[in-house]
Design an enzyme around this catalytic site. Structure first.
Site, PDB file in Angstrom:
ATOM      1  CE  LYS A   1      -1.761   2.934   2.076  1.00  0.00           C
ATOM      2  NZ  LYS A   1      -1.570   4.380   1.713  1.00  0.00           N
TER       3      LYS A   1
ATOM      4  CD  GLU B   1      12.937   4.411   8.579  1.00  0.00           C
ATOM      5  OE1 GLU B   1      12.577   5.299   9.393  1.00  0.00           O
ATOM      6  OE2 GLU B   1      13.326   4.640   7.435  1.00  0.00           O
TER       7      GLU B   1
ATOM      8  CB  CYS C   1      13.206   8.963   7.707  1.00  0.00           C
ATOM      9  SG  CYS C   1      14.107   7.832   6.672  1.00  0.00           S
TER      10      CYS C   1
ATOM     11  CD  GLU D   1      10.298  12.667  11.077  1.00  0.00           C
ATOM     12  OE1 GLU D   1       9.298  11.988  11.368  1.00  0.00           O
ATOM     13  OE2 GLU D   1      11.269  12.192  10.459  1.00  0.00           O
TER      14      GLU D   1
HETATM   15  P1  ADP Z   1       3.377  10.654   6.635  1.00  0.00           P
HETATM   16  O1  ADP Z   1       2.515  11.086   5.497  1.00  0.00           O
HETATM   17  O2  ADP Z   1       3.679  11.712   7.630  1.00  0.00           O
HETATM   18  O3  ADP Z   1       4.513   9.760   6.272  1.00  0.00           O
HETATM   19  P2  ADP Z   1       1.860   8.447   7.713  1.00  0.00           P
HETATM   20  O4  ADP Z   1       2.745   7.792   8.670  1.00  0.00           O
HETATM   21  O5  ADP Z   1       0.443   8.678   8.149  1.00  0.00           O
HETATM   22  O6  ADP Z   1       2.335   9.874   7.442  1.00  0.00           O
HETATM   23  O7  ADP Z   1       1.847   7.716   6.308  1.00  0.00           O
HETATM   24  C1  ADP Z   1       2.646   6.651   5.910  1.00  0.00           C
HETATM   25  C2  ADP Z   1       1.788   5.569   5.274  1.00  0.00           C
HETATM   26  O8  ADP Z   1       0.877   5.058   6.257  1.00  0.00           O
HETATM   27  C3  ADP Z   1       0.929   6.015   4.100  1.00  0.00           C
HETATM   28  O9  ADP Z   1       0.954   4.977   3.129  1.00  0.00           O
HETATM   29  C4  ADP Z   1      -0.447   6.147   4.714  1.00  0.00           C
HETATM   30  O10 ADP Z   1      -1.519   5.991   3.805  1.00  0.00           O
HETATM   31  C5  ADP Z   1      -0.437   5.012   5.709  1.00  0.00           C
HETATM   32  N1  ADP Z   1      -1.414   5.128   6.811  1.00  0.00           N
HETATM   33  C6  ADP Z   1      -1.990   6.239   7.308  1.00  0.00           C
HETATM   34  N2  ADP Z   1      -2.806   5.946   8.356  1.00  0.00           N
HETATM   35  C7  ADP Z   1      -2.758   4.606   8.520  1.00  0.00           C
HETATM   36  C8  ADP Z   1      -3.349   3.675   9.444  1.00  0.00           C
HETATM   37  N3  ADP Z   1      -4.160   4.084  10.416  1.00  0.00           N
HETATM   38  N4  ADP Z   1      -3.031   2.376   9.332  1.00  0.00           N
HETATM   39  C9  ADP Z   1      -2.179   1.941   8.376  1.00  0.00           C
HETATM   40  N5  ADP Z   1      -1.601   2.765   7.475  1.00  0.00           N
HETATM   41  C10 ADP Z   1      -1.866   4.075   7.533  1.00  0.00           C
END
Ligand code: ADP
Length: 476
Positions: free
Chosen positions: A170, A244, A278, A379
């Site tokens: 995903k 990570e 990161c 961050e």
């Molecule tokens: P950033 O955009 O700051 O990196 P996230 O950590 O929210 O923020 O996003 C990283 C990934 O996690 C993206 O692919 C996002 O769609 C996904 N994501 C966001 N919320 C969730 C959730 N509750 N469970 C699993 N995956 C998520």
């Protein structure tokens, strides 16, 4: 998106738009997957383990990954264009990473031939042979962010293919395009349908994957808060996890450092990729005698960086990924000013760049930050540096470790004793001494503390996609 080797839409027809961050225009419409789509992909991934892929030999897996590496090299221009359009990274930076992506895959191809158990001598009274077999962990869910889309995808895909697992990826909703293309190239390379699936969508699809009862492991790169949600969701079936989760990495410059090397490296380590990295070295700690000189020089280098169209090879910094990210960065900058840090440069939306379209922020330097300030502690994921003076070695280490994160750290000194002491004292998954941002597929990368656990790359990563079976049987 790609499920079971087919290009498919979301079951309920929903879509989401991905935006070109350079001009704010819609770039493409992709399916917005929900739980039903994620389930379809997981079912395909499970079936693929039971099919020909499950019987593939290490040599078969090596060959298929090698073919994929050649296809990635062959289609590099296309993959670069997708990531520059979708993610806003500069062509120089994305180009370098895409070339490295093919090399990364060649390393994973070699790893496919290194998997081995052990014969273990036991002390049972009767003659018994005992040994271990390493088996693929199973169906892996990968959830990745937008800042280095192709590299992130390969950090998850490589170990999956090397070990014989299957994947449901995903990618981030902001930049899903190269992951889809990569899954197509997998099929062209001879990876059987169902082994590599890509579901596009937002956090809803990510959450469905993290909670799915037939996913054996999740490998996640992203924010701490989302990581924590995934850890909670993983309890449903006790998934294995790799996490990570970003950082607030310190770069410590001692008074005896070679400043001709340290200063440009420190500027690049925080402003490169517009700070959306990161391991960005966002906290620059400088020994007092050289503090003013270093802060001034880094500020000058930041001011000399060119913001603009990421397709222009002369551009140093592209846009931030989205309007939301721009607001977040500006909010942090405002908090720094309010909390009393001295703003030395940048600090605002660069409205004059690219005709006012896109989300550009000029390199921003805060001097005199304190550990309790948000700009020091949190961050930001933007081109924002905080500089702090220190007197003693102990003070430098205490400041460096004054964070909930522990992803990376830099140390600049010409005294080898200081270097060794700093390496030992820093609570950080990587320490770069008199260099920064070096990565190699053979060297593991990952976090201490809230930067996460598990490693990308290195032998350690391969182990995380394997599970151990102990076998006993009568001996001679
Ligand atoms: P950033 O955009 O700051 O990196 P996230 O950590 O929210 O923020 O996003 C990283 C990934 O996690 C993206 O692919 C996002 O769609 C996904 N994501 C966001 N919320 C969730 C959730 N509750 N469970 C699993 N995956 C998520």
């Amino acid at each position: 998106m790609i499920i079971d080797g087919q290009r498919v839409e979301a079951a309920n027809g929903r879509t989401l738009e991905t935006i070109n961050p350079t001009n704010g225009e819609a770039l493409a419409s992709v399916p917005r997957a929900g739980a039903e789509d994620v389930n379809r992909a997981v079912v395909a991934a499970r079936r693929a383990i039971d099919g020909t892929w499950g019987a593939a030999t290490p040599s078969d897996r090596q060959q298929v990954i090698s073919r994929l590496a050649e296809l990635v090299a062959h289609h590099a221009d296309e993959l670069i264009a997708l990531d520059v359009l979708d993610g806003g990274g500069t062509i120089t930076r994305v180009g370098r990473r895409t070339k490295e992506a093919a090399a990364l895959l060649r390393w994973y191809a070699a790893q496919a031939r290194t998997i081995r158990g052990q014969t273990i001598e036991n002390s049972r009274p009767q003659p018994l042979v005992s040994y271990t077999i390493k088996e693929p962990v199973g169906v892996v869910g990968a959830i990745t962010p937008w800042n280095a889309p192709l590299t992130m995808a390969i950090w998850k895909l490589g170990p999956v293919l090397a070990t014989g697992c299957t994947l449901v990826h995903k990618p981030a909703e902001q930049s899903p395009l190269s992951a889809i293309r990569l899954a197509e190239l997998c099929l062209e390379a001879g990876v059987p349908p169902g082994v590599v699936n890509v579901v596009t969508g937002d956090g809803e699809a990510g959450a469905a994957l993290a909670g799915h009862l037939d996913v054996d492991k999740v490998s996640f790169t992203g924010s701490v808060e989302t990581g924590q949600a995934i850890i909670r969701a993983s309890a449903s079936n006790v998934k294995r996890l790799t996490m990570e989760l970003g950082g607030k990495s310190p770069n410590i410059i001692f008074a005896d450092a070679d400043l001709d090397a340290a200063v440009p490296a420190a500027a690049n380590a925080v402003f490169g990729g517009s700070g959306q990295v990161c391991a960005a070295a966002t906290r620059v700690l400088v020994q007092r005698p050289i503090y003013e000189e270093v802060v001034r020089s880094i500020t000058r280098l930041g001011c000399e960086m060119t913001l603009g169209d990421p397709f222009d090879p002369g551009t140093d910094l592209g846009p931030l990924i989205s309007g939301e990210q721009l607001e977040r960065v500006l909010d942090y900058i405002e908090s720094g000013v309010k909390e009393g840090a001295q703003l030395r440069s940048g600090g605002a939306w660069a409205a004059d760049v690219n005709g006012g379209r896109g989300h550009f922020v000029a390199p921003t330097v805060f001097a005199g930050a304190q550990p309790q300030m948000r700009v020091f502690a949190e961050e930001i994921f933007g081109p924002v540096l905080v500089a702090v003076p220190f007197d003693s070695f102990e003070e430098a280490i205490a400041l460096a470790n004054a964070t909930r994160y522990g992803l990376a750290a830099g140390v600049w000194t010409t005294d080898i004793g200081t270097a060794h002491r700093a390496v030992a004292a820093l609570r950080s998954g990587t320490v770069w001494v008199n260099t920064y941002s070096q990565l190699d597929p053979a060297v593991p990368m990952g976090g201490y503390r809230m930067s996460g656990y598990g490693r990308e790359m290195g032998d350690e990563q391969i182990e995380e996609y394997l599970t151990i079976k102990s076998v006993w049987m009568p001996g001679a």
